[in-house]
Design a protein around this motif. Structure first.
Motif, PDB file in Angstrom:
ATOM      1  N   THR A   1       2.876   4.412  -1.595  1.00 44.07           N
ATOM      2  CA  THR A   1       2.633   5.197  -2.796  1.00 44.07           C
ATOM      3  C   THR A   1       3.638   4.801  -3.881  1.00 44.07           C
ATOM      4  OG1 THR A   1       4.153   6.999  -2.206  1.00 44.07           O
ATOM      5  CG2 THR A   1       1.894   7.130  -1.343  1.00 44.07           C
TER       6      THR A   1
ATOM      7  N   THR B   1       8.473  10.929   1.530  1.00 43.87           N
ATOM      8  CA  THR B   1       7.290  10.782   0.689  1.00 43.87           C
ATOM      9  C   THR B   1       7.335  11.651  -0.561  1.00 43.87           C
ATOM     10  OG1 THR B   1       6.155  12.462   2.027  1.00 43.87           O
ATOM     11  CG2 THR B   1       5.830  10.141   2.632  1.00 43.87           C
TER      12      THR B   1
ATOM     13  N   GLN C   1       7.023   6.224  -3.032  1.00 46.12           N
ATOM     14  CA  GLN C   1       7.688   5.486  -1.952  1.00 46.12           C
ATOM     15  C   GLN C   1       8.276   4.177  -2.468  1.00 46.12           C
ATOM     16  OE1 GLN C   1       4.350   5.380   0.782  1.00 46.12           O
ATOM     17  NE2 GLN C   1       5.382   6.763   2.200  1.00 46.12           N
TER      18      GLN C   1
ATOM     19  N   ASP D   1       0.802  -1.223   0.000  1.00 47.20           N
ATOM     20  CA  ASP D   1       0.000   0.000   0.000  1.00 47.20           C
ATOM     21  C   ASP D   1       0.838   1.277   0.000  1.00 47.20           C
ATOM     22  OD1 ASP D   1       1.006  -0.214   2.534  1.00 47.20           O
ATOM     23  OD2 ASP D   1      -0.882   0.195   3.567  1.00 47.20           O
TER      24      ASP D   1
END
Length: 317
Positions: free
Chosen positions: A126, A211, A129, A124
């Motif tokens: 991004t 991030t 990431q 999960d």
């Protein structure tokens, strides 16, 4: 002898991350008790309410102290710990359910006073990431030194996933005052004292890292700038591989200039390398978009670390 584990997590203005980390610790398959110590490093937005919600689920203590940086904050937690073996996480880590079981099995099979584990990208995360994680862990980019290189003695654990015995803490004094590179500094001081380290490859964490690409650049620049200082402090530890990102920056810049005068051969080498990055990341992450972003994140990583390393080198000289 079975170890008793104390998990220490320094936190700075990241209550949401702490909640995810504690969720992972609540569901460990490890059968024996362990304690968790959360140390707030002078945060303006603290995580006390988050921690209070886990007191019935975990043996957990919370401390608030003035800001001193992550290294000294971890030491504060070590001093409060009751276990015989300390484990450190960054607050942006998510802990798999089998983590402690893998650590205990690794230390039972091959005890060392210090260990480190790798990091991975969870499903999960991004797309950015996942791309950053690839750039930091791939053999094509870092040689796999951040978690895919087995060995004892030369492995330098990183503080997002690091363990050390109480004996090692007492001998080394724990982390120094450095805010960047403090984990490598600790590893090298421990080695000077004859303490051995190892990689427990099964004891991985999901590390969210930065991030966005701008923060990733600043982080890698700081890493690069610190390495020459560590090379000087610890004689004989410098390696030619530390120069590779800087040499890449120089080669890439020269290739761009030569391409403008219609000499393309150096740029073909660069394009061939990034094609390999794209293909490996796309296959590993099962995403063409992540593959493309990995090319960009690798370029940022090399320029960040490479320019930081050059600045640190010339600053010392």
């Amino acid at each position: 002898m079975r170890q008793s584990y104390s998990i220490i997590v320094p936190v700075y203005n990241r209550p949401q991350e702490v909640e995810e980390l504690l969720d992972g610790l609540c569901n460990q398959t490890y059968e024996f008790p362990f304690e968790v110590i959360i140390v707030e490093d002078g945060s303006e937005v603290d995580c006390k309410k988050v921690v209070d919600g886990y007191r019935k689920l975990l043996d957990i203590d919370y401390y608030y102290k003035d800001n001193s940086g992550p290294g000294l904050t971890r030491n504060f937690g070590f001093e409060k710990a009751k276990g015989t073996y300390f484990i450190v996480f960054d607050s942006d880590c998510v802990i798999p359910h089998e983590y402690l079981e893998m650590v205990d099995a690794g230390l039972t099979k091959n005890y060392t006073d210090i260990f480190g584990g790798p990091d991975a990208a969870d499903h999960d995360f991004t797309l950015v990431q996942k791309a950053i994680n690839f750039s930091m862990t791939s053999f094509l980019t870092t040689g796999g030194i951040r978690g895919k290189k087995n060995g004892v003695g030369d492995f330098q654990p990183r503080s997002f996933n690091l363990g050390m015995s109480k004996k090692a803490f007492e001998l080394t004094g724990g982390f120094g005052e450095m805010r960047i590179g403090e984990d490598i500094d600790l590893s090298l001081r421990a080695k000077q004292l004859g303490l051995k380290s190892q990689l427990i490859s099964e004891a991985y964490v999901y590390h969210k890292r930065r991030t966005n690409f701008y923060d990733f650049y600043k982080q890698t620049f700081s890493f690069g700038k610190t390495r020459p200082f560590l090379n000087r402090k610890f004689k004989g530890t410098a390696k030619i591989t530390y120069w590779f990102p800087s040499l890449f920056v120089i080669f890439y810049t020269a290739a761009l200039i030569l391409a403008f005068v219609n000499f393309w051969y150096p740029m073909y080498v660069v394009l061939g390398y990034f094609t390999l990055i794209y293909l490996e990341s796309s296959i590993e992450n099962k995403s063409l978009v992540v593959g493309l972003l990995s090319v960009f994140s690798t370029l940022i990583q090399f320029f960040g670390y490479g320019l930081g390393f050059l600045k640190g080198t010339f600053k010392m000289k």
